[in-house]
Design a protein around this motif. Structure first.
Motif, PDB file in Angstrom:
ATOM      1  N   MET A 148       0.832  -1.209   0.000  1.00  0.00           N
ATOM      2  CA  MET A 148       0.000   0.000   0.000  1.00  0.00           C
ATOM      3  C   MET A 148       0.864   1.257   0.000  1.00  0.00           C
ATOM      4  SD  MET A 148      -3.124   1.316   0.276  1.00  0.00           S
ATOM      5  CE  MET A 148      -3.982   2.777   0.876  1.00  0.00           C
ATOM      6  N   VAL A 149       1.865   1.278   0.867  1.00  0.00           N
ATOM      7  CA  VAL A 149       2.756   2.438   0.941  1.00  0.00           C
ATOM      8  C   VAL A 149       3.471   2.640  -0.393  1.00  0.00           C
ATOM      9  CG1 VAL A 149       4.887   3.290   1.996  1.00  0.00           C
ATOM     10  CG2 VAL A 149       3.062   2.389   3.439  1.00  0.00           C
ATOM     11  N   TYR A 150       3.980   1.569  -0.965  1.00  0.00           N
ATOM     12  CA  TYR A 150       4.674   1.686  -2.257  1.00  0.00           C
ATOM     13  C   TYR A 150       3.754   2.227  -3.339  1.00  0.00           C
ATOM     14  CZ  TYR A 150       6.725   0.452  -6.712  1.00  0.00           C
ATOM     15  OH  TYR A 150       7.192   0.508  -7.996  1.00  0.00           O
ATOM     16  N   GLN A 151       2.536   1.702  -3.427  1.00  0.00           N
ATOM     17  CA  GLN A 151       1.600   2.159  -4.451  1.00  0.00           C
ATOM     18  C   GLN A 151       1.294   3.648  -4.293  1.00  0.00           C
ATOM     19  OE1 GLN A 151       0.453   0.541  -7.101  1.00  0.00           O
ATOM     20  NE2 GLN A 151       1.468  -1.372  -6.580  1.00  0.00           N
ATOM     21  N   MET A 152       1.127   4.091  -3.065  1.00  0.00           N
ATOM     22  CA  MET A 152       0.757   5.487  -2.840  1.00  0.00           C
ATOM     23  C   MET A 152       1.890   6.469  -3.149  1.00  0.00           C
ATOM     24  SD  MET A 152      -2.442   5.791  -2.005  1.00  0.00           S
ATOM     25  CE  MET A 152      -2.620   4.614  -3.354  1.00  0.00           C
ATOM     26  N   LEU A 161      -3.624  10.652  -7.525  1.00  0.00           N
ATOM     27  CA  LEU A 161      -3.211  12.030  -7.234  1.00  0.00           C
ATOM     28  C   LEU A 161      -4.342  12.809  -6.571  1.00  0.00           C
ATOM     29  CD1 LEU A 161      -1.186  12.873 -10.480  1.00  0.00           C
ATOM     30  CD2 LEU A 161      -0.333  12.077  -8.267  1.00  0.00           C
ATOM     31  N   ARG A 162      -5.585  12.567  -6.997  1.00  0.00           N
ATOM     32  CA  ARG A 162      -6.735  13.224  -6.358  1.00  0.00           C
ATOM     33  C   ARG A 162      -6.871  12.755  -4.913  1.00  0.00           C
ATOM     34  NH1 ARG A 162     -11.145  12.143  -4.282  1.00  0.00           N
ATOM     35  NH2 ARG A 162     -10.946   9.938  -4.818  1.00  0.00           N
ATOM     36  N   PHE A 163      -6.716  11.447  -4.703  1.00  0.00           N
ATOM     37  CA  PHE A 163      -6.795  10.885  -3.358  1.00  0.00           C
ATOM     38  C   PHE A 163      -5.749  11.502  -2.448  1.00  0.00           C
ATOM     39  CE2 PHE A 163      -5.321   7.710  -0.282  1.00  0.00           C
ATOM     40  CZ  PHE A 163      -6.503   7.406   0.374  1.00  0.00           C
ATOM     41  N   LEU A 164      -4.531  11.619  -2.931  1.00  0.00           N
ATOM     42  CA  LEU A 164      -3.451  12.178  -2.119  1.00  0.00           C
ATOM     43  C   LEU A 164      -3.677  13.648  -1.808  1.00  0.00           C
ATOM     44  CD1 LEU A 164      -0.379  10.489  -3.851  1.00  0.00           C
ATOM     45  CD2 LEU A 164      -1.299   9.960  -1.595  1.00  0.00           C
ATOM     46  N   ASP A 165      -4.365  14.344  -2.681  1.00  0.00           N
ATOM     47  CA  ASP A 165      -4.668  15.748  -2.433  1.00  0.00           C
ATOM     48  C   ASP A 165      -5.767  15.913  -1.382  1.00  0.00           C
ATOM     49  OD1 ASP A 165      -4.258  18.560  -3.098  1.00  0.00           O
ATOM     50  OD2 ASP A 165      -6.286  18.490  -3.924  1.00  0.00           O
ATOM     51  N   ASP A 166      -6.691  14.941  -1.329  1.00  0.00           N
ATOM     52  CA  ASP A 166      -7.832  15.038  -0.411  1.00  0.00           C
ATOM     53  C   ASP A 166      -7.575  14.400   0.945  1.00  0.00           C
ATOM     54  OD1 ASP A 166      -9.236  16.270  -2.430  1.00  0.00           O
ATOM     55  OD2 ASP A 166     -10.341  14.472  -3.037  1.00  0.00           O
TER      56      ASP A 166
END
Length: 204
Positions: A148-152, A161-166
């Motif tokens: 999970m960490v690697y994928q993110m 990218l939207r998920f990481l912004d929110d």
């Protein structure tokens, strides 16, 4: 002599190419893959990563990626350091203290009006805790946390990218001592594990 329309077209193509370069550099981070860090892909048959490998890899990812910060949250029962990976957009990482303050104010709900609470909620980010590996013998939990960490920190699709912004993601391996114990026990005879498969397949 080339016509003006042709020169204008070439200029537009060149401008578009130059404009795309900074974007590509920002959205295509080069981080260490599981194979590079561990010698195998997470989920490969007869392979389980221990906590020592997780710690070394997460430290490397935190140094390589502007989406990740690693925080030491204290010692385990056996004296290992337990780490929390904070993962979000680079812009959000720069303002972590502000988002922490907002979350604290909303959680305590003291000394703020309803309107102020709504304003803070609009400004803040969703904070999501994901842990894995609490029951060490259920080894998939610890391995999925690493994946999970690697994928993110490596994915560049629009949805990620939207998920990481929110969202501000907090990833913690729940039982470092257990992961170390189980992985080391399992991998102690790893060179013998594929022998029955070779025999059944008729391989020498």
């Amino acid at each position: 002599m080339k016509s003006r329309p042709m020169l204008a077209l070439r200029a537009l193509i060149l401008l578009a190419a130059l404009s795309a370069c900074p974007l590509a550099a920002q959205t295509a981070p080069k981080v260490t893959t599981p194979k590079e860090a561990l010698g195998f892909n997470l989920g490969d048959d007869y392979q389980v990563a221990n906590y020592t490998q997780l710690e070394a890899w997460w430290k490397k990812l935190a140094a390589e990626s502007n989406r990740m910060k690693l925080v030491d949250i204290g010692p385990t029962a056996e004296g290992r350091r337990q780490y929390m990976a904070i993962i979000t957009s680079p812009e959000n990482l720069k303002k972590l203290d502000r988002y922490k303050e907002i979350s604290r104010k909303l959680a305590l709900a003291e000394g703020i009006t309803e309107d102020q609470a709504h304003a803070l909620a609009r400004e803040g980010k969703a904070v999501v805790w994901i842990d894995g590996g609490l029951h060490a013998s259920e080894s998939v939990g610890s391995q999925q946390e690493m994946e999970m960490v690697y994928q993110m920190v490596s994915r560049t699709d629009a949805e990620t990218l939207r998920f990481l912004d929110d969202v501000i993601l907090l990833c913690v391996l729940a039982n470092p001592d257990g992961q170390e114990l189980i992985a080391n026990w399992y991998m102690r005879g790893s060179e013998k594990l594929d022998a029955p498969l070779k025999t059944r397949s008729g391989a020498p």
